[in-house]
Motif scaffolding. Structure first.
Motif, mmCIF file in Angstrom:
data_model
loop_
_atom_site.group_PDB
_atom_site.id
_atom_site.type_symbol
_atom_site.label_atom_id
_atom_site.label_comp_id
_atom_site.label_asym_id
_atom_site.label_seq_id
_atom_site.Cartn_x
_atom_site.Cartn_y
_atom_site.Cartn_z
ATOM 1 N N CYS A 1 -74.042 61.771 44.153
ATOM 2 C CA CYS A 1 -73.566 62.629 45.230
ATOM 3 C C CYS A 1 -73.289 64.033 44.696
ATOM 4 O O CYS A 1 -73.584 65.032 45.347
ATOM 5 N N CYS B 1 -66.972 63.585 44.612
ATOM 6 C CA CYS B 1 -67.627 63.011 45.792
ATOM 7 C C CYS B 1 -67.784 61.526 45.510
ATOM 8 O O CYS B 1 -68.561 61.152 44.631
ATOM 9 N N THR C 1 -70.084 62.362 53.925
ATOM 10 C CA THR C 1 -71.493 62.599 53.605
ATOM 11 C C THR C 1 -72.462 61.944 54.584
ATOM 12 O O THR C 1 -73.668 61.974 54.371
ATOM 13 N N VAL D 1 -75.711 60.935 52.479
ATOM 14 C CA VAL D 1 -75.648 60.060 51.311
ATOM 15 C C VAL D 1 -74.732 58.881 51.599
ATOM 16 O O VAL D 1 -73.552 59.058 51.882
#
Length: 330
Positions: free
Chosen positions: A169, A205, A226, A252
């Motif tokens: 990420c 992240c 995300t 993601v």
């Protein structure tokens, strides 16, 4: 020649009969099914595996299913162990997005993720969140973007190790912002989050399974999710998506899939897939997954062909990101 042909025909027929019998009785009484998880016990992927095993065993005649945590080397040890296992349906593999990233991250692998496994279906998707240390000056994503731009090369971006969800990420986040940050790898998500809460690093992240409780307790600053759409989890429902904030196509999620060694009989793979799909509708399994912030898969990826097609696309997607970053694990 005719005699040889008859003998060969009889042999093939006998083999087919034995195979058919074995498939029809799968899983055989007293036989244990082992699910290899290439990560440590207690982590998010291990939790998914144990929840799935608890539900699947009921679909497979109360079969005994055990978890084998074969962690190490960015999941390649466990995946390799599964690739070498007997292809009789009694050894399976449950792993996450790493299945699509290690072909690029590692220059040499003793197995081929597309050719050495039978694909049994995608289980779930786990969203991710962009979070920051409590004392970070930025209070929203616009301010994060501005702050990162003014501190190029000085921003510490934590991750749980090369090939981890947070590492991947982070790579995509840097590429989207076109700003260099200093990666700070840890041996797992727990120490990374601990240092973030302690103001030792700036940004992270990571999966909702690792961040939701810290966000709810306001021990970190949360900026965005995300996923393509906002989440409904109480602690996360007010967070915008990175796509809506201008990071085009930033979507993601950390998905988990089930596999069997190459050559596992098609009828056995079908039984495993059917048991998995039934488990995905099990209210108790759904409840446990929702508690982790995971979203149960419902699309064509829950089928073997759709699963493999999806992984092929993910390999291409992450290959570009990893090559652009020049990050490899030898």
């Amino acid at each position: 020649m005719k005699t040889i042909f008859k003998i060969a025909t009889v042999a093939l027929a006998a083999t087919a009969a034995i195979s058919s019998y074995a498939d029809s009785t799968y899983p055989a009484a007293g036989k244990t099914i082992t699910i290899i998880v290439p990560f440590t016990a207690g982590g998010p992927t291990d939790k998914v595996a144990r929840d799935l095993a608890e539900s699947m065993r009921k679909q497979l005649g109360n079969a005994t299913i055990v978890i084998d945590n074969a962690d190490g080397a960015g999941s390649t040890i466990g995946i390799g162990k599964a690739a070498r296992a007997r292809n009789d349906g009694y050894t399976l593999l449950l792993t996450h997005i790493a299945m699509s990233t290690i072909p690029t991250l590692y220059r040499k692998l003793p197995f081929n993720v597309l050719n050495d496994f039978e694909y049994a279906g995608i289980i779930n998707d786990v969203p991710m969140t962009l979070i920051g240390r409590p004392t970070l000056p930025a209070k929203n994503f616009a301010e994060v973007k501005d702050w990162v731009g003014k501190n190029q090369g000085k921003v510490n971006l934590a991750n749980a190790g090369i090939g981890s969800a947070s590492h991947l990420c982070g790579l995509m986040f840097q590429a989207a912002l076109q700003n260099d940050m200093t990666p700070v790898p840890y041996k797992g998500a727990a120490p990374a989050i601990a240092d973030l809460m302690g103001n030792q690093v700036d940004l992270l992240c990571d999966q909702t399974t690792n961040t939701t409780s810290q966000i709810a307790a306001k021990k970190v600053q949360a900026y965005a999710v995300t996923t393509a759409k906002p989440l409904t989890t109480p602690a996360l429902k007010d967070l915008p998506t990175l796509q809506s904030l201008g990071l085009k196509d930033f979507n993601v999620t950390i998905w988990h899939g089930l596999y069997a060694p190459k050559g596992t009989p098609a009828e056995v793979v079908q039984k495993i897939n059917e048991a998995m799909k039934t488990s995905l509708k099990d209210p108790e399994f759904i409840k446990r997954q929702e508690a982790l912030g995971a979203v149960i898969a419902t699309d064509d990826r829950i089928n073997p062909a759709g699963h493999k097609k999806f992984v092929e696309a993910e390999i291409a997607k992450w290959g570009k990101v990893i090559k652009a970053a020049g990050t490899y694990a030898d």
